[in-house]
Design an enzyme around this catalytic site. Sequence first.
Site, mmCIF file in Angstrom:
data_model
loop_
_atom_site.group_PDB
_atom_site.id
_atom_site.type_symbol
_atom_site.label_atom_id
_atom_site.label_comp_id
_atom_site.label_asym_id
_atom_site.label_seq_id
_atom_site.Cartn_x
_atom_site.Cartn_y
_atom_site.Cartn_z
ATOM 1 N N PHE A 109 56.354 31.422 -0.548
ATOM 2 C CA PHE A 109 56.937 30.602 0.512
ATOM 3 C C PHE A 109 56.605 29.133 0.273
ATOM 4 C CE2 PHE A 109 52.956 32.529 2.080
ATOM 5 C CZ PHE A 109 52.179 31.417 2.302
ATOM 6 N N TYR A 111 43.346 23.700 -4.723
ATOM 7 C CA TYR A 111 43.073 24.048 -3.335
ATOM 8 C C TYR A 111 41.655 24.531 -3.061
ATOM 9 C CZ TYR A 111 47.944 23.082 -2.777
ATOM 10 O OH TYR A 111 49.140 22.439 -2.753
#
Length: 409
Positions: free
Chosen positions: A409, A121
């Site tokens: 999450f 990322y």
Amino acid sequence: MSYPIRPMTESDWDAFCGIWEEAFSSQMAPENIERFRKLIELDRTLAAFDGDRMVGCTAIFSFEMTVPGGVRPVAGVTAVGVLPSHRRRGVLSALMKSQLTDLYERGEPVAALYASESSIYGRFGYGLAAEGRGVTIDSHHAAFGRHVLTDPALRLRVADPAEARPLLEKVFDKVRVTRPGMYGRSPGRWDDVLADEESAQRGMGPLRCVVVEDDTAPRGYALFRVKLSFDDHVIADSDLWLLDLFATDPAAYAATWRAVLDRDLVARVKAHSRPADDPIQHLLADQRRLKAVNMEDLWIRTADVRRALAARAYAAPVDVVIEVEDSVCPWNAGRWRLSADTSGAVCEPTVDPADVTLPVAALGEVYLGGRSLSPWKAIGAADEATTGALRALSTAMSWDVKPWAGLIF
């Protein structure tokens, strides 16, 4: 080769689950799939197609997350995956760029994620903004020091987790606004936290709960599982796996920790992740009885630099021109004057000479206030044209409470 991208529809659900299981080499139990479906926002879930076949996806959970100075909307990026047959073809890059463009057009300035692979990322402008600690405490040598606060009004109650849910929510909602990175839990998210089927237990036993309260309100709680074990079938050698522990004040915090550390037959209390500045170490009379391992937590991406920098609070005054390098989101690339103090902030484009030059990932890394800009200068990725400007910016963006979300999450 081009792979069209569009929001997912209900008819795409099975293909979406298939990509998730292939990308993560896993298999979701039916009950997990059902809970996951309740969390997914279809209009915020992007899918890439090769003909009529879905080959990649990424989703967003719409969160209210605490940042320095308040609670703000943040896009929680999740379920990022590409079929093994379509790796190295630009599918992931196209999905990430489409997602960031959508955030910018919606006026959502910040994205957050948990990274399955840390090498991915940074390429898309995310910076590691929060760290946690994996903790193991020897419960047989976990006496507290003399300075620990107590409150005779507090009492401990063993509770059924599902029945205690309103109390847990009340404590959590009071605590989460005090720490950057923590986000609001929707009803579906609480369903996931309190899940207790065999697939959720993972061999660690049923979910257990203790609540610390007084006559007026709950003030702390812990959720945990105990993996029961006996050394040579005689001496208890069990691990207590702590999943959630929150409290609204110091006395309740100490009492809640005491409740798990004093659990019968437990030799060790373990937590996969606690805040980097968790005060538990300062409660222990013998701090060496706590063993900790640093863990990654949240990655942050400023999808809209102007809005993101203006939306948070600052620990000290700063007036600096930042030249942002951002090859993924061209609307961020350029010079921005940040003028901020403890009462507010303004960030606007400028043609003035830059005081500092930074990659956009550096801004994501310091956005929640838990890290410094100095390593970026040390490796030559940040440039300082005005002496002291980088330190001034780093100081202004720092925050006393370390960031941590604590729930993947």
